[in-house]
Design a protein around this motif. Structure first.
Motif, PDB file in Angstrom:
ATOM      1  N   SER A  65       0.818  -1.202   0.000  1.00  0.00           N
ATOM      2  CA  SER A  65       0.000   0.000   0.000  1.00  0.00           C
ATOM      3  C   SER A  65       0.859   1.264   0.000  1.00  0.00           C
ATOM      4  CB  SER A  65      -0.949  -0.101   1.195  1.00  0.00           C
ATOM      5  OG  SER A  65      -0.965   1.030   1.934  1.00  0.00           O
ATOM      6  N   ALA A  66       2.071   1.175   0.541  1.00  0.00           N
ATOM      7  CA  ALA A  66       2.974   2.334   0.571  1.00  0.00           C
ATOM      8  C   ALA A  66       4.407   1.852   0.735  1.00  0.00           C
ATOM      9  CB  ALA A  66       2.612   3.264   1.729  1.00  0.00           C
ATOM     10  N   VAL A  67       5.366   2.686   0.308  1.00  0.00           N
ATOM     11  CA  VAL A  67       6.770   2.268   0.302  1.00  0.00           C
ATOM     12  C   VAL A  67       7.661   3.308   0.969  1.00  0.00           C
ATOM     13  CG1 VAL A  67       8.701   1.547  -1.174  1.00  0.00           C
ATOM     14  CG2 VAL A  67       6.350   1.104  -1.904  1.00  0.00           C
ATOM     15  N   VAL A  68       8.632   2.821   1.746  1.00  0.00           N
ATOM     16  CA  VAL A  68       9.688   3.702   2.248  1.00  0.00           C
ATOM     17  C   VAL A  68      10.999   3.166   1.673  1.00  0.00           C
ATOM     18  CG1 VAL A  68      10.904   4.565   4.292  1.00  0.00           C
ATOM     19  CG2 VAL A  68       8.438   4.140   4.399  1.00  0.00           C
ATOM     20  N   LEU A  69      11.778   4.054   1.036  1.00  0.00           N
ATOM     21  CA  LEU A  69      13.052   3.636   0.459  1.00  0.00           C
ATOM     22  C   LEU A  69      14.190   4.215   1.285  1.00  0.00           C
ATOM     23  CD1 LEU A  69      12.358   4.387  -3.310  1.00  0.00           C
ATOM     24  CD2 LEU A  69      12.636   2.125  -2.306  1.00  0.00           C
ATOM     25  N   LEU A  70      15.136   3.367   1.650  1.00  0.00           N
ATOM     26  CA  LEU A  70      16.259   3.843   2.469  1.00  0.00           C
ATOM     27  C   LEU A  70      17.566   3.686   1.714  1.00  0.00           C
ATOM     28  CD1 LEU A  70      15.224   2.012   5.749  1.00  0.00           C
ATOM     29  CD2 LEU A  70      14.894   4.436   5.253  1.00  0.00           C
ATOM     30  N   GLY A  71      18.361   4.752   1.693  1.00  0.00           N
ATOM     31  CA  GLY A  71      19.686   4.694   1.096  1.00  0.00           C
ATOM     32  C   GLY A  71      20.703   5.232   2.086  1.00  0.00           C
ATOM     33  N   MET A  72      21.955   4.892   1.869  1.00  0.00           N
ATOM     34  CA  MET A  72      23.015   5.354   2.767  1.00  0.00           C
ATOM     35  C   MET A  72      23.434   6.779   2.402  1.00  0.00           C
ATOM     36  SD  MET A  72      24.862   4.652   5.309  1.00  0.00           S
ATOM     37  CE  MET A  72      25.647   6.158   5.853  1.00  0.00           C
ATOM     38  N   GLY A  73      23.529   7.019   1.113  1.00  0.00           N
ATOM     39  CA  GLY A  73      23.967   8.339   0.638  1.00  0.00           C
ATOM     40  C   GLY A  73      25.186   8.234  -0.248  1.00  0.00           C
ATOM     41  N   CYS A  74      26.030   7.233  -0.005  1.00  0.00           N
ATOM     42  CA  CYS A  74      27.271   7.100  -0.781  1.00  0.00           C
ATOM     43  C   CYS A  74      27.144   6.090  -1.906  1.00  0.00           C
ATOM     44  CB  CYS A  74      28.414   6.678   0.141  1.00  0.00           C
ATOM     45  SG  CYS A  74      28.002   5.275   1.193  1.00  0.00           S
ATOM     46  N   GLU A  75      26.029   5.342  -1.919  1.00  0.00           N
ATOM     47  CA  GLU A  75      25.920   4.256  -2.902  1.00  0.00           C
ATOM     48  C   GLU A  75      25.673   4.780  -4.306  1.00  0.00           C
ATOM     49  OE1 GLU A  75      22.713   3.997  -0.360  1.00  0.00           O
ATOM     50  OE2 GLU A  75      22.732   5.862  -1.514  1.00  0.00           O
ATOM     51  N   SER A  76      26.031   3.995  -5.301  1.00  0.00           N
ATOM     52  CA  SER A  76      25.680   4.369  -6.677  1.00  0.00           C
ATOM     53  C   SER A  76      24.295   3.799  -6.994  1.00  0.00           C
ATOM     54  CB  SER A  76      26.725   3.875  -7.690  1.00  0.00           C
ATOM     55  OG  SER A  76      26.721   2.468  -7.787  1.00  0.00           O
ATOM     56  N   LEU A  77      23.872   2.793  -6.237  1.00  0.00           N
ATOM     57  CA  LEU A  77      22.515   2.254  -6.406  1.00  0.00           C
ATOM     58  C   LEU A  77      21.575   3.067  -5.518  1.00  0.00           C
ATOM     59  CD1 LEU A  77      20.314   0.352  -7.257  1.00  0.00           C
ATOM     60  CD2 LEU A  77      21.332  -1.445  -5.869  1.00  0.00           C
TER      61      LEU A  77
ATOM     62  N   SER B 125      11.349   8.601   0.401  1.00  0.00           N
ATOM     63  CA  SER B 125      12.748   8.197   0.283  1.00  0.00           C
ATOM     64  C   SER B 125      13.589   8.891   1.353  1.00  0.00           C
ATOM     65  CB  SER B 125      13.208   8.618  -1.120  1.00  0.00           C
ATOM     66  OG  SER B 125      14.317   7.905  -1.505  1.00  0.00           O
ATOM     67  N   LEU B 126      14.484   8.146   2.005  1.00  0.00           N
ATOM     68  CA  LEU B 126      15.344   8.749   3.021  1.00  0.00           C
ATOM     69  C   LEU B 126      16.797   8.375   2.766  1.00  0.00           C
ATOM     70  CD1 LEU B 126      13.392   7.966   6.349  1.00  0.00           C
ATOM     71  CD2 LEU B 126      13.545  10.162   5.181  1.00  0.00           C
ATOM     72  N   SER B 127      17.689   9.358   2.921  1.00  0.00           N
ATOM     73  CA  SER B 127      19.119   9.073   2.811  1.00  0.00           C
ATOM     74  C   SER B 127      19.735   9.270   4.195  1.00  0.00           C
ATOM     75  CB  SER B 127      19.760  10.021   1.797  1.00  0.00           C
ATOM     76  OG  SER B 127      21.140  10.165   2.073  1.00  0.00           O
TER      77      SER B 127
ATOM     78  N   TYR C 140      22.723   9.712   5.193  1.00  0.00           N
ATOM     79  CA  TYR C 140      23.694  10.807   5.298  1.00  0.00           C
ATOM     80  C   TYR C 140      22.960  12.146   5.403  1.00  0.00           C
ATOM     81  CZ  TYR C 140      27.806  13.649   4.275  1.00  0.00           C
ATOM     82  OH  TYR C 140      28.811  14.564   4.356  1.00  0.00           O
ATOM     83  N   GLU C 141      21.953  12.327   4.542  1.00  0.00           N
ATOM     84  CA  GLU C 141      21.214  13.596   4.550  1.00  0.00           C
ATOM     85  C   GLU C 141      20.443  13.805   5.851  1.00  0.00           C
ATOM     86  OE1 GLU C 141      18.783  14.391   1.044  1.00  0.00           O
ATOM     87  OE2 GLU C 141      20.446  13.593  -0.156  1.00  0.00           O
ATOM     88  N   GLU C 142      19.937  12.708   6.428  1.00  0.00           N
ATOM     89  CA  GLU C 142      19.173  12.829   7.669  1.00  0.00           C
ATOM     90  C   GLU C 142      20.075  13.126   8.857  1.00  0.00           C
ATOM     91  OE1 GLU C 142      15.859  13.009   7.815  1.00  0.00           O
ATOM     92  OE2 GLU C 142      15.920  12.732   5.647  1.00  0.00           O
ATOM     93  N   GLY C 143      21.369  12.796   8.705  1.00  0.00           N
ATOM     94  CA  GLY C 143      22.303  13.043   9.808  1.00  0.00           C
ATOM     95  C   GLY C 143      22.553  11.797  10.652  1.00  0.00           C
ATOM     96  N   GLY C 144      22.516  10.625  10.008  1.00  0.00           N
ATOM     97  CA  GLY C 144      22.890   9.419  10.745  1.00  0.00           C
ATOM     98  C   GLY C 144      21.736   8.474  11.000  1.00  0.00           C
ATOM     99  N   VAL C 145      22.097   7.322  11.566  1.00  0.00           N
ATOM    100  CA  VAL C 145      21.150   6.225  11.747  1.00  0.00           C
ATOM    101  C   VAL C 145      19.992   6.588  12.665  1.00  0.00           C
ATOM    102  CG1 VAL C 145      20.942   3.952  12.842  1.00  0.00           C
ATOM    103  CG2 VAL C 145      22.730   4.349  11.165  1.00  0.00           C
ATOM    104  N   LYS C 146      20.301   7.154  13.832  1.00  0.00           N
ATOM    105  CA  LYS C 146      19.231   7.429  14.815  1.00  0.00           C
ATOM    106  C   LYS C 146      18.188   8.370  14.252  1.00  0.00           C
ATOM    107  CE  LYS C 146      21.875   6.328  18.917  1.00  0.00           C
ATOM    108  NZ  LYS C 146      22.923   6.851  19.811  1.00  0.00           N
ATOM    109  N   LYS C 147      18.656   9.416  13.565  1.00  0.00           N
ATOM    110  CA  LYS C 147      17.699  10.385  13.016  1.00  0.00           C
ATOM    111  C   LYS C 147      16.903   9.764  11.875  1.00  0.00           C
ATOM    112  CE  LYS C 147      20.139  14.523  14.440  1.00  0.00           C
ATOM    113  NZ  LYS C 147      21.346  15.278  14.148  1.00  0.00           N
TER     114      LYS C 147
END
Lengths: 394, 105
Positions: A73-85, A103-105, A107-114
């Motif tokens: 029904s809905a999607v959340v996409l997580l990336g690290m920030g440094c990946e090419s994928l 979509s969340l990166s 690195y942009e969010e400021g780390g894992v906890k955030k």
């Protein structure tokens, strides 16, 4: 004949409501789990084929296919920030479905906890939306069923598979799409399948896909297509073994062969019976079927096979009366009655058909409410395929 | 009566659903559960193994599920056990190594 489902923005109909939290690269898997565990409808998934865009095209197609499945029904996409994928490679495919994608990166969010905190607030909102959705009745042409067998024994080709075949014929006659797969299991059944393809083109695609798989498994070492257990159990040839497996797909003509490659993962364009080019490994094969659009999977077995998928309900059909007694907490349909002479193949087939409609409409399978699941994507080795001179692109 | 199952109308073999002894009278049931034939076995047949429903000449095709599953490598009589000793695959022969393992059992 109708089933009850949830309509999606693109007109497709889901049988469950899932929030797919995708770790597009596997270093984000832990983050995905932390987010998903906070709401009941969320499922965390990932892929282990690297964070490089080149070489993971088929993996992206499969993952995106799962995300596009109407059960999601809905999607959340997580990336690290440094990946090419990057998440965008998944996003651009999933966008076709019109469903909400965030979509969340890290690195942009400021780390894992955030990232976890932000992700949790997103899925909580998505969960609230889901609780307002209601099932409505839909024609069977909105339903696609995936077919798989595993833990097969002598009863599989005599009871469970033929009974499922009866149900598949009924579904296809009512406009549904059914997808069977496992080219390795079709080795020996080429002649029989060739007679049933709707067009010459479908026949050629089918034979190519089966021949490719045979090449992958006969690279110089003597492979056991037939093992001691098969023979002691009564199977005399690979043709017999293959036909027993194929029987789960019923008797209707094959409308198409669905490509599963770096180029595309195809879904059925309309109702009918389809063959999907993919692995026979159980968990990964079910994910393939879901990526190809199947909202529900029927799994035949002589044993049990108690892995669970959280992206589509799996109905387990067991044709071995002893295994059924042993595993009846897990098995949805006892086809062992055929062996015992208590029911005919036709009768069990009808039962399976009705169970499929009920499960599609919301009835949980025996294992569904346990709340665990296994997710894995399989990609054939492109280097080996090139070496063998074969291609998944049809 | 003991039962064997005939998977398709064109089949010349049926598969046993129970252990059969020599001379057992058996019912041949179809997918629809209808009894289509009855006769006596010539040989003991284990669950899941095949029994010939008709004479199959050497070199003739063995038919199950309405399709060829192999060729008879010797004359097979109605009531005979049909398996790797009198049937061969037309697609991939069973490797000798596997046949050896089976013979040991």
């Amino acid at each position: 004949m109708k089933f009850m489902g949830f309509e999606r923005p693109d007109g497709s109909v889901g049988v469950r409501n899932i929030i797919l939290v995708v770790a597009g690269v596997d270093c984000m898997e832990g983050v995905a789990r932390r987010i998903a565990e906070k709401v009941p409808s969320a499922v965390a998934v990932t892929q282990h084929y690297s964070c490089l865009h080149v070489g993971t095209e088929q993996v992206v197609n499969i993952m995106s296919g799962v995300a596009k499945n109407p059960n999601i029904s809905a999607v959340v996409l997580l990336g690290m920030g440094c990946e090419s994928l990057k998440p965008k490679f998944y996003q651009e495919q999933i966008a076709e479905s019109g469903k909400p994608v965030k979509s969340l990166s890290c690195y942009e969010e400021g780390g894992v906890k955030k990232t976890v905190q932000k992700g949790i607030s997103i899925v909580k909102e998505m969960e609230t939306k889901i609780s307002t959705l209601k099932r409505r009745p839909f024609d069977l042409e909105k339903l696609t069923i995936g077919l798989k067998c595993g833990g097969s024994d002598t009863t599989s080709g005599l009871a469970a598979n033929p009974a499922l075949g009866v149900a598949v014929d009924m579904l296809v006659d009512n406009g549904a799409a059914a997808i069977f797969t496992e080219p390795i299991e079709a080795i020996g059944g080429e002649e029989a399948l060739s007679k049933r393809t709707k067009t010459q083109d479908v026949k050629e695609r089918l034979l190519k896909v089966i021949s490719n798989e045979e090449k992958r498994y006969t690279t110089g070492t003597e492979v056991e297509f037939m093992c001691k257990g098969n023979i002691l159990g009564g199977l005399s040839s690979i043709e017999e073994k293959s036909l027993g497996s194929i029987h789960k797909a019923g008797s209707r003509k094959i409308s198409g062969v669905l490509e599963n490659s770096q180029r595309i993962v195809e879904t059925p364009p309309a109702g009918g019976l389809y063959f999907f080019d993919g692995t026979h490994f159980d968990v990964q094969s079910i994910i393939n079927l879901v990526a190809a659009g199947a909202q529900i999977v029927a799994y035949t077995t002589g044993w049990g096979a108690s892995f669970e998928s959280l992206v589509a309900p799996i109905i387990r059909i067991c044709g071995n009366p002893e295994s059924y007694e042993q595993m009846k907490d897990d098995i949805d349909i006892n086809a062992g009655t055929i062996i015992q002479g208590k029911e005919s193949i036709e009768e069990v087939g009808q039962r399976i058909f009705h169970e499929l409609i009920e499960v599609a409409s919301g009835k949980p399978t025996k294992l569904e409410d346990l709340g665990y699941g296994t997710f894995a994507i399989y990609r054939e080795d492109p280097a080996m395929d090139r070496f063998l001179g074969i291609s998944k692109i049809l | 009566m003991k039962r064997v199952i005939k998977m398709a109308p064109e089949d010349n073999v049926a598969t046993s659903l129970e252990r059969l002894e020599v001379g057992d009278e058996i019912e041949v049931v179809s997918e629809k559960g209808v009894v289509v034939d009855t006769f006596r076995t010539l040989q003991p047949i284990v669950f899941g193994h095949k029994i010939a429903l008709a004479t199959i000449a050497e070199g003739s095709k063995v038919i199950k599920y309405g399709e060829y599953i192999g060729e008879a490598i010797q004359l097979i009589n109605r009531g005979d056990h049909v398996h790797i000793h009198n049937l061969k695959s037309l697609r991939i022969p069973i490797p000798e190594k596997v046949l050896e393992e089976v013979r040991m059992e």
